[in-house]
Design a protein around this motif. Structure first.
Motif, PDB file in Angstrom:
ATOM      1  N   ARG A  55       0.832  -1.184   0.000  1.00  0.00           N
ATOM      2  CA  ARG A  55       0.000   0.000   0.000  1.00  0.00           C
ATOM      3  C   ARG A  55       0.874   1.244   0.000  1.00  0.00           C
ATOM      4  N   GLN A  56       0.428   2.220  -0.719  1.00  0.00           N
ATOM      5  CA  GLN A  56       1.148   3.492  -0.754  1.00  0.00           C
ATOM      6  C   GLN A  56       0.527   4.435   0.259  1.00  0.00           C
ATOM      7  N   LYS A  57       1.339   5.100   1.059  1.00  0.00           N
ATOM      8  CA  LYS A  57       0.811   6.015   2.059  1.00  0.00           C
ATOM      9  C   LYS A  57       0.856   7.439   1.523  1.00  0.00           C
ATOM     10  N   VAL A  62      -4.098   9.588   4.869  1.00  0.00           N
ATOM     11  CA  VAL A  62      -4.216  10.341   6.113  1.00  0.00           C
ATOM     12  C   VAL A  62      -4.426  11.816   5.766  1.00  0.00           C
ATOM     13  N   ASP A 120      -4.982   2.595  -1.146  1.00  0.00           N
ATOM     14  CA  ASP A 120      -3.896   3.320  -0.498  1.00  0.00           C
ATOM     15  C   ASP A 120      -4.217   3.622   0.957  1.00  0.00           C
ATOM     16  N   ASP A 121      -3.175   3.847   1.733  1.00  0.00           N
ATOM     17  CA  ASP A 121      -3.294   4.287   3.116  1.00  0.00           C
ATOM     18  C   ASP A 121      -3.299   5.812   3.084  1.00  0.00           C
ATOM     19  N   ALA A 137      -8.290   6.029  -1.251  1.00  0.00           N
ATOM     20  CA  ALA A 137      -8.576   4.972  -0.273  1.00  0.00           C
ATOM     21  C   ALA A 137      -9.277   3.803  -0.937  1.00  0.00           C
ATOM     22  N   ARG A 186     -12.148   4.714   5.552  1.00  0.00           N
ATOM     23  CA  ARG A 186     -10.763   4.256   5.497  1.00  0.00           C
ATOM     24  C   ARG A 186      -9.761   5.405   5.518  1.00  0.00           C
ATOM     25  N   GLU A 194       4.365   8.938  10.460  1.00  0.00           N
ATOM     26  CA  GLU A 194       3.596   8.325   9.378  1.00  0.00           C
ATOM     27  C   GLU A 194       4.481   7.795   8.262  1.00  0.00           C
ATOM     28  N   THR A 198       1.278   1.171  -6.209  1.00  0.00           N
ATOM     29  CA  THR A 198       0.427   0.053  -5.835  1.00  0.00           C
ATOM     30  C   THR A 198      -0.239  -0.533  -7.064  1.00  0.00           C
ATOM     31  N   ARG A 227      -8.019   8.277   7.358  1.00  0.00           N
ATOM     32  CA  ARG A 227      -7.770   8.704   8.730  1.00  0.00           C
ATOM     33  C   ARG A 227      -7.575  10.224   8.783  1.00  0.00           C
TER      34      ARG A 227
END
Length: 387
Positions: free
Chosen positions: A2-4, A35, A32-33, A28, A57, A87, A378, A59
């Protein structure tokens, strides 16, 4: 893998909120992650509303970032530094000028400025409610911060031209136009002949939107034509009392985005009298909904409206009133321009284009000159961009 992706903004409201929600939710959904770090201001919706808007999903975390410049910015940079360190994002996407300044300084300390993206949503140095000296200071700050590294993604062609002309590093600039979710709009807004022509706008009542212009047009035209003028939105009481004539303009108060889209179906003309913009979501929404527009000829507006085809661009107050009058009294012109507006906007401003364009920008940032991707994109993102 997963790519943040870390989105940072001090202005989680209005068009900035719209764009972040659209992009973060899509990311999301692609796996992907995601935030979102944001401050809480007067125009920030309550937490319950944000929970409705964002994919569960995604955050979210509040970070104190104030619009005014001061010693508190040192604390904000340190807080962002800790958040970025914790992070460890692959991409840091900064939205609006203050978050971009604080975020790029924090990213510099971590050595990750090459993986930062800055979406201005309207450069601060183009504002007309600041002094010329302050505007020059804002420009100087933008130039200094851009020299530190990172990539600017403009939301309109006009904004991109300013970025390339004034920030001097065209190789680190890109264009991704603002977008809307097309499936939330309908264009079946045919109205029976003889009804009042409804002229509307949608915005917060602020100096930027020049509400006195809309009021003057309403005062001038509603008395001599079969028309009524509606302002979808609200503002601070002193701003409303100073700039809105409630005898000439119907002020609806705050309405939900879904209700606004329904209301647009019962309108005939959209007027946007702003002094400055990035690329206004409200104008895009009106064009997607099939409304001919009359808008000021400024950055952003002139990138949405095709003059003489989907509406008119006005260079002064007299032209704003003239073009509005012309559309009020010519039903055939309204119908023709409205159809052209819907077709043009739907072909250009959909969320899929926005998502795919950002996938391309992210991929370029994560691909060193050697051509080796680090980290790899991803599978979900790669699949989306090839659809």
């Amino acid at each position: 893998m997963r790519q943040k992706i870390l989105h940072v903004t001090e202005a989680l409201g209005g068009g900035v909120l719209h764009c972040i929600v659209l992009l973060a939710n899509r990311q999301a959904a692609a796996g992907d992650d995601v935030v979102v770090l944001h401050s809480v201001r007067q125009d920030t919706p309550p937490a319950a509303k944000l929970n409705e808007l964002f994919d569960p999903r995604v955050r979210r975390q509040a970070v104190d970032m104030r619009t005014a410049i001061g010693v508190h910015d040192v604390v904000s940079v340190f807080r962002l530094f800790l958040d970025l360190f914790r992070e460890r994002p692959d991409i840091v996407h900064l939205h609006s000028s203050k978050a971009a300044a604080l975020g790029r300084i924090a990213a510099l300390f971590l050595g990750i400025t090459a993986r930062t993206i800055y979406s201005p949503h309207g450069f601060a140095f183009l504002k007309e409610d600041v002094s010329p000296i302050k505007a020059k200071l804002f420009l100087l700050i933008e130039q200094m911060l851009h020299a530190m590294g990172g990539h600017i993604v403009a939301c309109s062609k006009s904004e991109l031209r300013y970025a390339r002309m004034l920030l001097l590093r065209a190789e680190r600039t890109s264009l991704v136009e603002n977008a809307v979710k097309l499936d939330e709009f309908h264009t079946d807004n045919a109205r029976p002949a003889g009804e009042q022509v409804v002229v509307c706008t949608s915005a917060r009542v602020t100096y930027q939107k020049a509400p006195w212009r809309f009021t003057r047009i309403a005062q001038r035209l509603s008395a001599t034509s079969n028309s009524r003028f509606v302002w979808f939105g609200d503002g601070e009481s002193d701003a409303v009392d100073r700039w809105i004539d409630r005898d000439a303009v119907e002020l609806t108060g705050w309405i939900a985005a879904s209700d606004l889209r329904r209301q647009l179906r019962h309108c005939d003309i959209f007027v946007l009298s702003s002094l400055w913009e990035g690329m206004p979501i409200a104008l895009i929404e009106a064009q997607v909904a099939g409304l001919p527009a009359v808008a000021t000829r400024i950055v952003g507006n002139r990138d949405v409206v095709v003059h003489g085809v989907t509406g008119f661009l006005a260079s002064n107050d007299e032209e704003l009133a003239h073009y509005t009058h012309q559309l009020i009294h010519d039903a055939a012109l309204r119908k023709r321009m409205g159809a052209a507006a819907a077709a043009h906007a739907r072909a250009r401003f959909g969320e899929i284009q926005l998502f795919r364009s950002y996938v391309g920008v992210y991929r370029r940032l994560l691909t060193p000159p050697s051509g080796r991707r680090l980290p790899a994109m991803t599978h979900a993102l790669s699949h989306e961009v090839l659809k």
